[in-house]
Design a protein around this motif. Structure first.
Motif, PDB file in Angstrom:
ATOM      1  N   VAL A  47       2.956   4.761  -1.939  1.00 19.83           N
ATOM      2  CA  VAL A  47       2.713   6.026  -2.642  1.00 19.83           C
ATOM      3  C   VAL A  47       3.952   6.392  -3.448  1.00 19.83           C
ATOM      4  O   VAL A  47       5.074   5.987  -3.122  1.00 19.83           O
ATOM      5  CB  VAL A  47       2.367   7.166  -1.658  1.00 19.83           C
TER       6      VAL A  47
ATOM      7  N   PHE B  69      -7.760   2.943  -2.125  1.00 20.40           N
ATOM      8  CA  PHE B  69      -6.730   3.064  -1.106  1.00 20.40           C
ATOM      9  C   PHE B  69      -6.668   1.791  -0.254  1.00 20.40           C
ATOM     10  O   PHE B  69      -7.687   1.174   0.072  1.00 20.40           O
ATOM     11  CB  PHE B  69      -7.021   4.251  -0.192  1.00 20.40           C
ATOM     12  N   ASN B  70      -5.444   1.405   0.098  1.00 17.56           N
ATOM     13  CA  ASN B  70      -5.162   0.247   0.954  1.00 17.56           C
ATOM     14  C   ASN B  70      -5.570  -1.080   0.316  1.00 17.56           C
ATOM     15  O   ASN B  70      -5.653  -2.102   1.005  1.00 17.56           O
ATOM     16  CB  ASN B  70      -5.835   0.407   2.323  1.00 17.56           C
TER      17      ASN B  70
ATOM     18  N   HIS C  70      -2.467   4.201   3.146  1.00 22.87           N
ATOM     19  CA  HIS C  70      -3.057   5.359   2.478  1.00 22.87           C
ATOM     20  C   HIS C  70      -4.010   6.180   3.327  1.00 22.87           C
ATOM     21  O   HIS C  70      -4.308   7.330   2.958  1.00 22.87           O
ATOM     22  CB  HIS C  70      -3.806   4.887   1.223  1.00 22.87           C
ATOM     23  N   SER C  71      -4.545   5.622   4.402  1.00 26.36           N
ATOM     24  CA  SER C  71      -5.558   6.386   5.137  1.00 26.36           C
ATOM     25  C   SER C  71      -5.693   5.911   6.569  1.00 26.36           C
ATOM     26  O   SER C  71      -5.371   4.772   6.912  1.00 26.36           O
ATOM     27  CB  SER C  71      -6.921   6.278   4.438  1.00 26.36           C
TER      28      SER C  71
ATOM     29  N   ASN D  76       0.866  -1.190   0.000  1.00 28.30           N
ATOM     30  CA  ASN D  76       0.000   0.000   0.000  1.00 28.30           C
ATOM     31  C   ASN D  76       0.897   1.233   0.000  1.00 28.30           C
ATOM     32  O   ASN D  76       1.087   1.890   1.020  1.00 28.30           O
ATOM     33  CB  ASN D  76      -0.930  -0.022   1.212  1.00 28.30           C
TER      34      ASN D  76
ATOM     35  N   ASP E 218      -1.324   9.733  -0.630  1.00 28.29           N
ATOM     36  CA  ASP E 218      -2.295   9.157   0.295  1.00 28.29           C
ATOM     37  C   ASP E 218      -3.482  10.111   0.390  1.00 28.29           C
ATOM     38  O   ASP E 218      -3.581  11.086  -0.370  1.00 28.29           O
ATOM     39  CB  ASP E 218      -1.663   8.839   1.654  1.00 28.29           C
ATOM     40  N   THR E 219      -4.387   9.851   1.301  1.00 23.63           N
ATOM     41  CA  THR E 219      -5.634  10.622   1.325  1.00 23.63           C
ATOM     42  C   THR E 219      -5.448  12.079   1.719  1.00 23.63           C
ATOM     43  O   THR E 219      -6.359  12.885   1.536  1.00 23.63           O
ATOM     44  CB  THR E 219      -6.653   9.932   2.271  1.00 23.63           C
TER      45      THR E 219
END
Length: 386
Positions: A33, A338-339, A76-77, A31, A347-348
């Motif tokens: 970026v 995401f994820n 990501h979140s 996961n 990411d978020t």
């Protein structure tokens, strides 16, 4: 002999430690970026972004052992980063099974990667052999996070829940609404009554298939890639009766066609690409874009390479622009994935970069507000159970 037993014990302890640490290592690796935060955007974009109700239709964070309420420097979140990204509503999906050797073209349903992940993350024993229990446990994790968030994360089940949340959010946007979804309906385990189990647990969006064919129908990545089964016809009727939204992400083309023939409510595709900017096994044709839009539905544009053919904000914006031009801006939404073991540009916390990209692509402020979350808000207020 005693020395040998001691050595074996040490090896077992070390092996257990490695096994239990694998989920975090996998999470960090898969996961990812393209660049670390922060993700700057222009002053006009940041200013506009802070006025938007941002909604994302797909996030797999519940699969991992991260605490949603804590800020992490990987994945990501989480709630702090959702708030930093000015997200007003996040759909959280539950992943319950993926095949070994997962690929986009052809997967059997006979193997499962998630069992070892479940065991390594020390989920309850009931989840080891039951896909339904895995979905329910992830739903429980989301509820527990909401309960422990001091009201900042609110689980939405009804239209009135969402209307009340929006009223709160307009006064103080440091809140996030959460909706629960399934990544495929294999957790039904072939039993229609399990639709009711999922509904009672708070699930309101249901993907039909994931990376393999199941009892409901064919996957874009399965072996047969067929349409709705007789059981699947019964499931669609029950989902619509319950007021649960049907998600066609990962569905085979025949499955999409079959659902379009019988659906009486809006359909959505929570996370996808479009063939017009990025040809691919699961990316939607213009004909399917138009047919889904004709139901009053939404297409959530994903952020990863197989969806948009690049790891870049520009590629995401191109797919949004193409979809809006093809079916109308009122049918386009964000669907990050995401994820979901994907590599994304940010990411978020980086969502203002999409706002900036939409400004550069000629979208008006009103249209940007629709794409970034207004369309999702409208659909849910009209389609969730009363």
């Amino acid at each position: 002999m005693r020395k040998l037993l001691l050595t074996l014990l040490v090896l077992i302890i070390v092996g257990c430690g490695v096994f239990l640490s694998l989920p975090t290592l996998i999470d960090r690796h898969m996961n990812s970026v393209a660049a670390p935060a922060p993700y700057p955007a222009s002053a006009p974009a940041e200013q506009l972004h802070q006025t938007l109700f941002v909604a994302d239709l797909h996030d797999d964070a519940l699969l991992w052992q991260r605490n949603l309420l804590e800020h992490h420097d990987y994945g990501h979140s989480d709630l702090p980063r959702l708030l930093d990204g000015h997200v007003g509503l996040q759909v959280f999906s539950t992943v319950t099974k993926t095949p070994r050797g997962l690929n986009y073209e052809s997967n059997a349903a006979t193997t499962d990667n998630i069992t070892l992940l479940v065991m390594a993350q020390r989920w309850p024993r009931a989840t080891w052999n039951s896909l339904l229990e895995r979905a329910l446990y992830q739903g429980q994790k989301l509820q527990e996070a909401a309960d422990g968030s001091q009201g900042r994360l609110q689980l939405i089940r009804t239209r009135s829940d969402l209307a009340a949340f929006i009223s709160t959010w307009q006064k103080d946007p440091q809140h996030v609404a959460a909706l629960l979804a399934t990544e495929g309906l294999h957790p039904l385990q072939g039993k229609l009554e399990n639709v009711d189990r999922l509904y009672d647990a708070g699930f309101r969006i249901t993907g039909l298939t994931h990376f393999f064919d199941n009892e409901v129908g064919g996957s874009a990545h399965g072996l047969k890639k067929g349409g709705l089964t007789p059981f699947g016809h019964k499931v669609i009727a029950r989902l619509e009766q319950k007021g649960m939204l049907i998600d066609l992400a990962h569905a085979s083309k025949p499955l999409i066609d079959d659902v379009l023939k019988i659906a009486k409510r809006p359909l959505l595709v929570s996370h996808t690409g479009v063939a017009g900017t990025c040809p691919g096994t699961r990316n939607l044709s213009d004909a399917h874009l138009q047919a889904i839009a004709a139901t009053g539905g939404l297409i959530g544009i994903g952020y990863w390479e197989a969806a948009v053919c690049e790891t870049s904000t520009a590629a995401i914006v191109r797919a949004i622009r193409y979809t809006a031009d093809t079916v109308g801006v009122e049918h386009v939404a964000l669907g990050s994935d995401f994820n979901g073991t994907v590599h994304t540009p940010f990411d978020t916390t980086g969502l203002a970069q999409i706002t900036e990209g939409l400004q550069g692509a000629g979208f008006s402020q009103a249209d940007i507000a629709l794409v970034m979350g207004g369309n999702v808000q409208r659909l849910l207020l009209a389609s969730l159970p009363q």
